[in-house]
Design a protein around this motif. Structure first.
Motif, short mmCIF file in Angstrom:
data_model
loop_
_atom_site.label_atom_id
_atom_site.label_comp_id
_atom_site.label_asym_id
_atom_site.label_seq_id
_atom_site.Cartn_x
_atom_site.Cartn_y
_atom_site.Cartn_z
N VAL A 167 -3.59 16.59 -5.38
CA VAL A 167 -3.09 15.23 -5.19
C VAL A 167 -3.63 14.63 -3.89
N SER A 168 -3.57 15.40 -2.81
CA SER A 168 -4.06 14.87 -1.53
C SER A 168 -5.54 14.57 -1.63
N CYS A 169 -6.29 15.38 -2.33
CA CYS A 169 -7.73 15.13 -2.52
C CYS A 169 -7.95 13.81 -3.27
N GLN A 170 -7.11 13.55 -4.27
CA GLN A 170 -7.25 12.31 -5.05
C GLN A 170 -6.87 11.07 -4.24
N THR A 171 -6.08 11.24 -3.20
CA THR A 171 -5.73 10.09 -2.36
C THR A 171 -6.82 9.79 -1.33
N GLY A 172 -7.71 10.76 -1.10
CA GLY A 172 -8.77 10.57 -0.13
C GLY A 172 -8.40 11.04 1.26
N THR A 177 0.83 -1.20 0.00
CA THR A 177 0.00 0.00 0.00
C THR A 177 0.87 1.25 0.00
N ASP A 178 1.93 1.25 0.81
CA ASP A 178 2.85 2.39 0.85
C ASP A 178 3.51 2.58 -0.51
N ASN A 179 3.94 1.50 -1.12
CA ASN A 179 4.58 1.55 -2.43
C ASN A 179 3.61 2.12 -3.46
N TYR A 180 2.36 1.65 -3.42
CA TYR A 180 1.36 2.14 -4.35
C TYR A 180 1.12 3.63 -4.15
N LEU A 181 1.01 4.08 -2.89
CA LEU A 181 0.77 5.49 -2.60
C LEU A 181 1.91 6.34 -3.16
N PHE A 197 1.77 6.29 -7.06
CA PHE A 197 0.62 7.06 -7.52
C PHE A 197 0.87 8.56 -7.36
N THR A 198 1.34 8.97 -6.19
CA THR A 198 1.54 10.39 -5.95
C THR A 198 2.74 10.93 -6.74
N HIS A 199 3.77 10.10 -6.95
CA HIS A 199 4.90 10.53 -7.79
C HIS A 199 4.40 10.87 -9.20
N SER A 200 3.55 10.02 -9.72
CA SER A 200 3.00 10.25 -11.05
C SER A 200 2.25 11.57 -11.11
N LEU A 201 1.42 11.83 -10.11
CA LEU A 201 0.63 13.06 -10.11
C LEU A 201 1.47 14.31 -9.85
N LEU A 202 2.34 14.23 -8.84
CA LEU A 202 3.15 15.39 -8.46
C LEU A 202 4.25 15.71 -9.47
N CYS A 203 4.94 14.68 -9.92
CA CYS A 203 6.15 14.90 -10.71
C CYS A 203 5.93 14.80 -12.22
#
Length: 120
Positions: free
Chosen positions: A28-33, A6-10, A13-19
């Motif tokens: 990004v935080s909104c998309q993570t829930g 789960t940590d790896n996925y987070l 996922f966030t690297h893709s959105l942020l970077c």
């Protein structure tokens, strides 16, 4: 250090959105829930740095890759391609993470030119 899938996925996922997509942290935080505050705390716990610092480091690393192609890109081009606001923002961020201006960095005989040699 990844503690779970789960940590790896987070992080992925966030690297893709942020970077890669250069989305703002709030989006990004909104998309993570998670709330933005909780997301930042969770990210720091998993990755060891804040998501914003991760995004900044990614930009500088990408800029270093482009700088290695010396003749192909101007500083303005690099600033645009790496999602800096302008050339001054690029140079200031570069100096923050490397301790050198882009010109000074390029003039050094580096064994590993793709590695940031100094961190603040």
């Amino acid at each position: 250090m990844f503690t779970s899938t789960t940590d790896n996925y987070l992080l992925t996922f966030t690297h893709s959105l942020l970077c890669e997509k250069n989305q703002p942290l709030a989006q990004v935080s909104c998309q993570t829930g998670y709330s933005q505050k909780h997301f930042i705390q969770l990210y720091k716990k998993i990755a060891g740095i804040s998501p914003k610092k991760h995004q900044r480091l990614h930009r500088v690393n990408r800029a270093i890759e482009l700088l290695q192609r010396k003749a192909q890109f101007s500083y303005t081009d690099i600033a645009h391609l790496c999602h800096f606001y302008d050339q001054a923002h690029f140079i200031n961020e570069f100096r923050y993470f490397t301790g050198l201006s882009p010109s000074q960095y390029l003039s050094l005989p580096l064994s590993y030119p793709h590695v940031i040699t100094y961190s603040a």
